[in-house]
Design an enzyme around this catalytic site. Sequence first.
Site, PDB file in Angstrom:
ATOM      1  N   ASP A  46      21.915   2.516   5.854  1.00 39.33           N
ATOM      2  CA  ASP A  46      22.330   1.196   6.334  1.00 39.33           C
ATOM      3  C   ASP A  46      21.865   0.917   7.766  1.00 39.33           C
ATOM      4  O   ASP A  46      22.688   0.575   8.638  1.00 39.33           O
ATOM      5  CB  ASP A  46      23.865   1.082   6.289  1.00 39.33           C
ATOM      6  CG  ASP A  46      24.457   1.472   4.939  1.00 39.33           C
ATOM      7  OD1 ASP A  46      23.845   1.149   3.908  1.00 39.33           O
ATOM      8  OD2 ASP A  46      25.548   2.090   4.920  1.00 39.33           O
ATOM      9  N   GLU A 253      26.069  -7.416  -1.170  1.00 41.04           N
ATOM     10  CA  GLU A 253      26.534  -6.805   0.081  1.00 41.04           C
ATOM     11  C   GLU A 253      25.370  -6.807   1.074  1.00 41.04           C
ATOM     12  O   GLU A 253      24.260  -7.269   0.767  1.00 41.04           O
ATOM     13  CB  GLU A 253      27.023  -5.366  -0.159  1.00 41.04           C
ATOM     14  CG  GLU A 253      25.921  -4.428  -0.640  1.00 41.04           C
ATOM     15  CD  GLU A 253      26.433  -3.040  -1.032  1.00 41.04           C
ATOM     16  OE1 GLU A 253      27.645  -2.787  -1.016  1.00 41.04           O
ATOM     17  OE2 GLU A 253      25.576  -2.196  -1.387  1.00 41.04           O
TER      18      GLU A 253
HETATM   19  O1  FUB Z   1      26.887   2.992   3.040  1.00 44.00           O
HETATM   20  C1  FUB Z   1      28.027   2.577   2.325  1.00 44.00           C
HETATM   21  C2  FUB Z   1      27.754   1.283   1.639  1.00 44.00           C
HETATM   22  O2  FUB Z   1      26.656   1.445   0.747  1.00 44.00           O
HETATM   23  C3  FUB Z   1      27.328   0.159   2.545  1.00 44.00           C
HETATM   24  O3  FUB Z   1      28.369  -0.407   3.279  1.00 44.00           O
HETATM   25  C4  FUB Z   1      26.669  -0.716   1.555  1.00 44.00           C
HETATM   26  O4  FUB Z   1      25.922  -1.736   2.104  1.00 44.00           O
HETATM   27  C5  FUB Z   1      25.844   0.281   0.774  1.00 44.00           C
HETATM   28  O5  FUB Z   1      24.642   0.587   1.424  1.00 44.00           O
END
Ligand code: FUB
Length: 354
Positions: A46, A253
Amino acid sequence: MKKMIITLGIGASLLALAGCQDKSAPETNTSSFLTQPLITDIYTADPSAHVFNGRIYIYPSHDIDSGITTDGEGDKFDMKDYRIFSMDEVGGAITDHGEGLKLENIPWASRQLWAPDATEKNGKYYLYFPAKNKSDIFQIGVAISDSPTGPFTAEPEPINGSFSIDPAVFNDDDGAYYLYFGGIWGGQLQRWTTGTYNPDDNYPAANEPALSPKIARLSDDLVQFSEAPKDVQILDEQGNPLLSSDTERRFFEGAWVHKYNGKYYFSYSTGDTHKIVYAVGESPYGPFTYKGVVLMPVLGWTNHHSIVEHNGKWYLFYHDSQLSGGKTYLRNIKVTELVHNADGSIQTVDAYFE
Ligand code: FUB
């Protein structure tokens, strides 16, 4: 500055070729990846990249091989701290600045420090991060430092009125700061459809508009919302909201916003269809009209990115699971150049050579 790490990333990316490949099996041939991991001694994911005082700082999340393999409620992502990295330029040596913030130093949080982001104002640095509170509900916190490398001190409470995951802060040319956030499935956005938390998942029907990411302008001191969060509308070419059934294009997301030639580019992950896509609008609030794909699926289930300009070039920071041989919860950050075409469209990046 703690230690120097040599990066291998950008050289291969400049030779990018379009192509596709079966992503179902763990990848072992490093030469088939468009780029190589930036950090190899720990797992990172991320990546939120920003330029402060001419230097590139990367705020990734930190994947830990905890032995937890159950998927429920995102348990595999056993993330307990944030490590901060920087470099003079893409392709240069990377400095590991160590831990910027630890779970144990966040009074309100219980677990799961997921994807963070950072910004600067008047010489102070602000790290925004999601975490589960003591009731196991995701909220968003902020931590402050005098340095981009931390250490960051967390505010005692999460941002009032915040919920869900994946904060992304955007500093507009007029001095306004906005926080985008939200994520469905493990990110719990579907539990806030009534405005308050409901532990039951509540997804729209297939023919209804998809759940929207959120935006709120930040207060002058950047530690609270100055307004109630609003929906970020993502529309198709006809001006209709993307539908819940449109899993190739609807928001899942990982929101990010960058401004290019006066337009606002809202990019995000489509989650279960594994792409980074983008939509363009005239205001930070949107609405944004869907335009296309930024990044094709990578090795591993998740896809998460940031976009930043440095020395006149644009870069896409992203992650995959190359180092762990495909384990989604053990990822590594990468970078490649991103090209805007003359008409403002973005050239799609394929994470693999043919
Ligand atoms: O890294 C944990 C979660 O997985 C993140 O918050 C999302 O965007 C995905 O990458």
